[in-house]
Design a protein around this motif. Structure first.
Motif, PDB file in Angstrom:
ATOM      1  N   UNK A  49       0.675  -0.994  -0.170  1.00  0.00           N
ATOM      2  CA  UNK A  49      -0.071   0.002  -0.074  1.00  0.00           C
ATOM      3  C   UNK A  49       0.828   1.352  -0.002  1.00  0.00           C
ATOM      4  N   UNK A  50       0.537   2.157  -0.837  1.00  0.00           N
ATOM      5  CA  UNK A  50       1.457   3.255  -1.105  1.00  0.00           C
ATOM      6  C   UNK A  50       1.249   4.420   0.343  1.00  0.00           C
ATOM      7  N   UNK A  51       0.299   4.050   1.091  1.00  0.00           N
ATOM      8  CA  UNK A  51       0.029   4.695   2.365  1.00  0.00           C
ATOM      9  C   UNK A  51       0.967   4.193   3.186  1.00  0.00           C
ATOM     10  N   UNK A  52       2.079   4.514   3.640  1.00  0.00           N
ATOM     11  CA  UNK A  52       2.807   3.690   4.710  1.00  0.00           C
ATOM     12  C   UNK A  52       2.174   3.488   6.143  1.00  0.00           C
ATOM     13  N   UNK A  72       5.417  -3.294   1.649  1.00  0.00           N
ATOM     14  CA  UNK A  72       6.017  -2.558   0.743  1.00  0.00           C
ATOM     15  C   UNK A  72       5.018  -1.394   0.312  1.00  0.00           C
ATOM     16  N   UNK A  73       5.632  -0.023   0.037  1.00  0.00           N
ATOM     17  CA  UNK A  73       4.874   0.936  -0.418  1.00  0.00           C
ATOM     18  C   UNK A  73       4.781   1.246  -1.829  1.00  0.00           C
ATOM     19  N   UNK A  74       5.163   0.202  -2.550  1.00  0.00           N
ATOM     20  CA  UNK A  74       4.777   0.540  -4.029  1.00  0.00           C
ATOM     21  C   UNK A  74       4.920  -0.882  -4.677  1.00  0.00           C
ATOM     22  N   UNK A  75       4.530  -1.050  -5.959  1.00  0.00           N
ATOM     23  CA  UNK A  75       4.259  -2.277  -6.437  1.00  0.00           C
ATOM     24  C   UNK A  75       5.655  -2.803  -7.261  1.00  0.00           C
ATOM     25  N   UNK A  76       6.387  -1.904  -7.584  1.00  0.00           N
ATOM     26  CA  UNK A  76       7.773  -2.363  -8.238  1.00  0.00           C
ATOM     27  C   UNK A  76       8.585  -3.082  -6.967  1.00  0.00           C
ATOM     28  N   UNK A 134       9.987  -6.993  -6.791  1.00  0.00           N
ATOM     29  CA  UNK A 134      11.322  -7.365  -6.527  1.00  0.00           C
ATOM     30  C   UNK A 134      11.395  -8.408  -5.525  1.00  0.00           C
ATOM     31  N   UNK A 135      10.679  -8.189  -4.301  1.00  0.00           N
ATOM     32  CA  UNK A 135      10.882  -9.086  -3.007  1.00  0.00           C
ATOM     33  C   UNK A 135      10.132 -10.197  -3.465  1.00  0.00           C
ATOM     34  N   UNK A 136       8.988 -10.351  -4.337  1.00  0.00           N
ATOM     35  CA  UNK A 136       8.342 -11.512  -4.621  1.00  0.00           C
ATOM     36  C   UNK A 136       9.224 -12.462  -5.712  1.00  0.00           C
ATOM     37  N   UNK A 137      10.415 -11.704  -6.256  1.00  0.00           N
ATOM     38  CA  UNK A 137      11.212 -12.519  -7.056  1.00  0.00           C
ATOM     39  C   UNK A 137      12.090 -13.544  -6.261  1.00  0.00           C
ATOM     40  N   UNK A 138      12.158 -13.031  -4.897  1.00  0.00           N
ATOM     41  CA  UNK A 138      13.206 -13.532  -4.125  1.00  0.00           C
ATOM     42  C   UNK A 138      12.434 -14.449  -2.983  1.00  0.00           C
ATOM     43  N   UNK A 139      11.361 -14.337  -2.522  1.00  0.00           N
ATOM     44  CA  UNK A 139      10.591 -14.718  -1.438  1.00  0.00           C
ATOM     45  C   UNK A 139       9.291 -15.188  -1.798  1.00  0.00           C
ATOM     46  N   UNK A 140       8.653 -16.371  -1.195  1.00  0.00           N
ATOM     47  CA  UNK A 140       7.292 -16.722  -1.321  1.00  0.00           C
ATOM     48  C   UNK A 140       6.588 -16.290  -0.395  1.00  0.00           C
ATOM     49  N   UNK A 197      -2.146   2.707  -7.205  1.00  0.00           N
ATOM     50  CA  UNK A 197      -0.804   3.085  -6.546  1.00  0.00           C
ATOM     51  C   UNK A 197       0.026   3.789  -7.822  1.00  0.00           C
ATOM     52  N   UNK A 198       0.963   4.542  -7.385  1.00  0.00           N
ATOM     53  CA  UNK A 198       1.614   5.429  -8.347  1.00  0.00           C
ATOM     54  C   UNK A 198       2.291   4.681  -9.685  1.00  0.00           C
TER      55      UNK A 198
END
Length: 216
Positions: free
Chosen positions: A105-108, A128-132, A136-142, A152-153
């Motif tokens: 959510x972009x609202x921290x 996480x506060x942004x989709x990108x 990135x974290x989804x590429x390394x963790x499940x 989101x922006x």
């Protein structure tokens, strides 16, 4: 607004600006309506109005050249202690299967509140506060579940979920949002939209939904 049939609490918000022009007064609660051009999203007052409606309240607006008054009415509660006790009882009876959750959510501040609530229920939570950054974290963790805002922006929630499911086909999804213009959102998913949780929501509503998703 007619307040004669029930007891309400009135809250007034008053400014001393130039007032709202007559041609705009009927549109101020419309989603994406703004007189600020590119500097305004037009979502602030529409989300406030949606919250008031879901609270079974109402709002009156009076404006002149000397300022604007928003009179907000909320239903009065008969017994706060009784409601708090019931809320605690419901929380204790929601069986939570611990799972690993990613909140986006972009609202921290909201992401942090959601994370604390879920951690108290026994879940492991990252935010996480942004989709990108989420991708990135989804590429390394499940994760067992992703809870994502829609607007989101950088990457909207539906597009984020589509890519997340490409990386982790079994991941569960819960969308949250105050307002969604389905005609302007890419990768729109009608099934996710049908089960969206509207902001602002009650903690119990989120806990119930998470318990259901994590038990599947």
């Amino acid at each position: 607004m007619d307040q004669s049939t029930s007891l309400h609490v009135k809250c007034e918000v008053i400014d001393t600006g130039e007032g709202i022009q007559d041609q705009h007064i009927d549109n101020i609660f419309d989603p994406f309506f703004s007189t600020k051009g590119d500097k305004g999203t037009g979502l602030g007052l529409s989300q406030v109005y949606a919250f008031i409606q879901r609270s079974l309240g109402g709002v009156d607006v009076k404006s002149s050249q000397s300022g604007t008054t928003f009179a907000i009415y909320f239903p009065a509660l008969e017994s706060k202690s009784k409601l708090m006790s019931q809320a605690k009882l419901n929380f204790e009876h929601v069986h939570q299967t611990p799972c690993r959750i990613l909140v986006v959510d972009d609202e921290a501040s909201l992401a942090d509140v959601i994370a604390k609530l879920l951690c108290q229920a026994g879940h492991t939570v990252d935010t996480k506060t942004c989709g990108m950054d989420a991708l990135e974290v989804l590429k390394e963790h499940s994760y067992d579940l992703i809870i994502s805002d829609v607007l989101m922006p950088d990457v909207n929630g539906f597009s984020l979920v589509k890519q997340a499911q490409g990386l982790h086909p079994e991941i569960k999804v819960q969308m949250i949002s105050g307002y969604v213009d389905i005609e302007k959102v890419s990768d729109f998913d009608s099934a996710l939209y049908a089960n969206i949780i509207r902001k602002p929501f009650r903690p119990q509503e989120l806990l119930n939904r998470v318990a259901t998703l994590c038990s599947k």
